[in-house]
Design a protein around this motif. Structure first.
Motif, PDB file in Angstrom:
ATOM      1  N   HIS A  40       1.003  -1.106  -0.069  1.00 40.59           N
ATOM      2  CA  HIS A  40       0.083  -0.107  -0.394  1.00 40.59           C
ATOM      3  C   HIS A  40       0.465   1.438  -0.574  1.00 40.59           C
ATOM      4  CE1 HIS A  40       0.964  -0.110   4.546  1.00 40.59           C
ATOM      5  NE2 HIS A  40       0.898   0.514   4.581  1.00 40.59           N
ATOM      6  N   ARG A  41       2.341   1.523   0.409  1.00 40.57           N
ATOM      7  CA  ARG A  41       2.982   2.408   0.611  1.00 40.57           C
ATOM      8  C   ARG A  41       4.143   2.579  -0.719  1.00 40.57           C
ATOM      9  NH1 ARG A  41       3.759   0.370   5.653  1.00 40.57           N
ATOM     10  NH2 ARG A  41       6.360  -0.875   5.151  1.00 40.57           N
ATOM     11  N   SER A  42       3.933   1.559  -2.049  1.00 39.14           N
ATOM     12  CA  SER A  42       4.557   1.666  -3.674  1.00 39.14           C
ATOM     13  C   SER A  42       5.879   0.660  -3.126  1.00 39.14           C
ATOM     14  CB  SER A  42       4.606   2.618  -3.681  1.00 39.14           C
ATOM     15  OG  SER A  42       2.977   3.052  -4.299  1.00 39.14           O
ATOM     16  N   ASP A  43       5.307  -0.078  -1.867  1.00 41.64           N
ATOM     17  CA  ASP A  43       7.402  -0.699  -1.716  1.00 41.64           C
ATOM     18  C   ASP A  43       7.006  -1.848  -3.066  1.00 41.64           C
ATOM     19  OD1 ASP A  43       7.680   1.470   0.140  1.00 41.64           O
ATOM     20  OD2 ASP A  43       7.274  -0.213   2.312  1.00 41.64           O
ATOM     21  N   LEU A  44       8.077  -2.167  -3.209  1.00 40.01           N
ATOM     22  CA  LEU A  44       8.299  -2.783  -3.937  1.00 40.01           C
ATOM     23  C   LEU A  44       9.002  -3.922  -2.934  1.00 40.01           C
ATOM     24  CD1 LEU A  44       9.084  -5.021  -6.041  1.00 40.01           C
ATOM     25  CD2 LEU A  44      11.198  -3.706  -6.622  1.00 40.01           C
ATOM     26  N   LEU A  45       7.863  -5.621  -3.425  1.00 37.92           N
ATOM     27  CA  LEU A  45       8.583  -6.893  -2.339  1.00 37.92           C
ATOM     28  C   LEU A  45       8.979  -7.787  -2.917  1.00 37.92           C
ATOM     29  CD1 LEU A  45       4.769  -6.916   0.113  1.00 37.92           C
ATOM     30  CD2 LEU A  45       6.702  -5.524   0.376  1.00 37.92           C
ATOM     31  N   TYR A 103      17.155  -5.062  -7.672  1.00 44.18           N
ATOM     32  CA  TYR A 103      15.928  -6.231  -8.227  1.00 44.18           C
ATOM     33  C   TYR A 103      16.615  -5.594  -9.657  1.00 44.18           C
ATOM     34  CZ  TYR A 103      11.276  -6.973  -9.574  1.00 44.18           C
ATOM     35  OH  TYR A 103      10.356  -7.003  -9.806  1.00 44.18           O
ATOM     36  N   VAL A 104      16.060  -6.767 -10.922  1.00 42.73           N
ATOM     37  CA  VAL A 104      16.536  -6.696 -12.144  1.00 42.73           C
ATOM     38  C   VAL A 104      15.519  -6.876 -13.018  1.00 42.73           C
ATOM     39  CG1 VAL A 104      18.212  -7.679 -14.027  1.00 42.73           C
ATOM     40  CG2 VAL A 104      19.018  -6.743 -11.657  1.00 42.73           C
ATOM     41  N   GLU A 107      17.458  -0.689  -5.792  1.00 40.94           N
ATOM     42  CA  GLU A 107      18.663  -0.975  -5.569  1.00 40.94           C
ATOM     43  C   GLU A 107      18.941  -0.666  -3.455  1.00 40.94           C
ATOM     44  OE1 GLU A 107      24.157  -0.003  -5.447  1.00 40.94           O
ATOM     45  OE2 GLU A 107      22.732   0.102  -7.719  1.00 40.94           O
ATOM     46  N   LYS A 108      19.286  -1.517  -2.656  1.00 41.59           N
ATOM     47  CA  LYS A 108      18.946  -1.244  -1.967  1.00 41.59           C
ATOM     48  C   LYS A 108      19.872  -1.853  -0.627  1.00 41.59           C
ATOM     49  CE  LYS A 108      15.610  -0.377   2.346  1.00 41.59           C
ATOM     50  NZ  LYS A 108      16.649  -1.042   3.391  1.00 41.59           N
ATOM     51  N   THR A 109      20.919  -2.096  -0.072  1.00 38.76           N
ATOM     52  CA  THR A 109      22.012  -2.001   1.063  1.00 38.76           C
ATOM     53  C   THR A 109      21.279  -3.026   1.997  1.00 38.76           C
ATOM     54  OG1 THR A 109      23.507  -0.440   0.473  1.00 38.76           O
ATOM     55  CG2 THR A 109      23.456  -1.777   2.428  1.00 38.76           C
ATOM     56  N   ILE A 128      12.111  -5.420   1.326  1.00 39.67           N
ATOM     57  CA  ILE A 128      11.626  -4.670   0.457  1.00 39.67           C
ATOM     58  C   ILE A 128      12.625  -4.105   0.398  1.00 39.67           C
ATOM     59  CG2 ILE A 128       9.749  -3.102   1.979  1.00 39.67           C
ATOM     60  CD1 ILE A 128       8.997  -5.427   4.143  1.00 39.67           C
ATOM     61  N   PHE A 129      12.172  -2.677  -1.035  1.00 42.52           N
ATOM     62  CA  PHE A 129      12.436  -2.192  -1.628  1.00 42.52           C
ATOM     63  C   PHE A 129      11.365  -1.096  -1.343  1.00 42.52           C
ATOM     64  CE2 PHE A 129      15.089  -5.881  -3.143  1.00 42.52           C
ATOM     65  CZ  PHE A 129      16.098  -5.318  -3.597  1.00 42.52           C
ATOM     66  N   PRO A 130      12.263  -0.100  -0.644  1.00 36.34           N
ATOM     67  CA  PRO A 130      11.274   1.602  -0.731  1.00 36.34           C
ATOM     68  C   PRO A 130      10.819   2.171  -1.809  1.00 36.34           C
ATOM     69  CG  PRO A 130      12.814   2.168   1.222  1.00 36.34           C
ATOM     70  CD  PRO A 130      13.346  -0.132   0.299  1.00 36.34           C
ATOM     71  N   GLU A 131      10.280   3.149  -1.696  1.00 40.35           N
ATOM     72  CA  GLU A 131       9.996   3.493  -3.276  1.00 40.35           C
ATOM     73  C   GLU A 131      11.578   4.195  -3.528  1.00 40.35           C
ATOM     74  OE1 GLU A 131       6.431   5.526  -5.909  1.00 40.35           O
ATOM     75  OE2 GLU A 131       6.402   5.442  -4.013  1.00 40.35           O
ATOM     76  N   SER A 132      11.434   4.818  -2.237  1.00 43.35           N
ATOM     77  CA  SER A 132      12.540   6.395  -2.388  1.00 43.35           C
ATOM     78  C   SER A 132      14.257   5.166  -3.323  1.00 43.35           C
ATOM     79  CB  SER A 132      13.391   6.469  -1.424  1.00 43.35           C
ATOM     80  OG  SER A 132      13.505   5.638  -0.609  1.00 43.35           O
TER      81      SER A 132
END
Length: 135
Positions: free
Chosen positions: A49-54, A76-77, A85-87, A106-110
């Motif tokens: 619902h927050r547009s995060d990528l799971l 994520y490709v 991309e997230k650490t 979980i990759f937040p939209e940012s």
């Protein structure tokens, strides 16, 4: 290879998801023949619902020692293009040796590099030396 579940996952995982994970493990996770240590087998992707990528994957640990994720950069490709991309530092993610374990990253939209995400991608980690043995 053994299929293991985090204790919280083991309690909360719906039967349909458990069956899909078990089927994917049996079909796609093979004994290590290429000398790889850690690989990711895609299970499913979604947006919350927050547009995060799971991104839910099987983390496959082919090495002889357990691993956890400490300061590990994952990408994520989709179609050979990096979309996010997230650490990650995930102290409670503990993948035993010669085992596969499902996990959702979980990759937040940012963290999105490209907002056109089709939910048909995979995870990569270029530097497996970033993966830390647990203390």
């Amino acid at each position: 290879m053994n299929l293991v579940f985090d204790p919280k996952w083991d309690k909360a995982l719906p039967d349909t998801d458990r069956r899909k994970i078990e089927q994917t493990f049996q079909k796609f996770v093979l004994p290590n023949t290429a000398g790889k240590q850690i690989t990711f087998t895609p299970l499913w992707q979604a947006r919350n619902h927050r547009s995060d990528l799971l991104v839910t994957v099987l983390i496959n640990n082919y090495s002889s020692q357990a691993y956890s994720f400490g300061n590990t950069t994952l990408k994520y490709v989709e179609d050979n293009a990096v979309k996010a991309e997230k650490t990650f530092t995930l102290e409670r993610v503990y993948v035993p040796p010669d085992s596969s374990m499902p996990w959702t990253f979980i990759f937040p939209e940012s963290s999105f590099i490209n907002s056109s995400i089709n939910l048909h991608g995979s995870l990569i980690c270029h530097n497996l030396n970033d993966l830390d043995p647990p203390d």
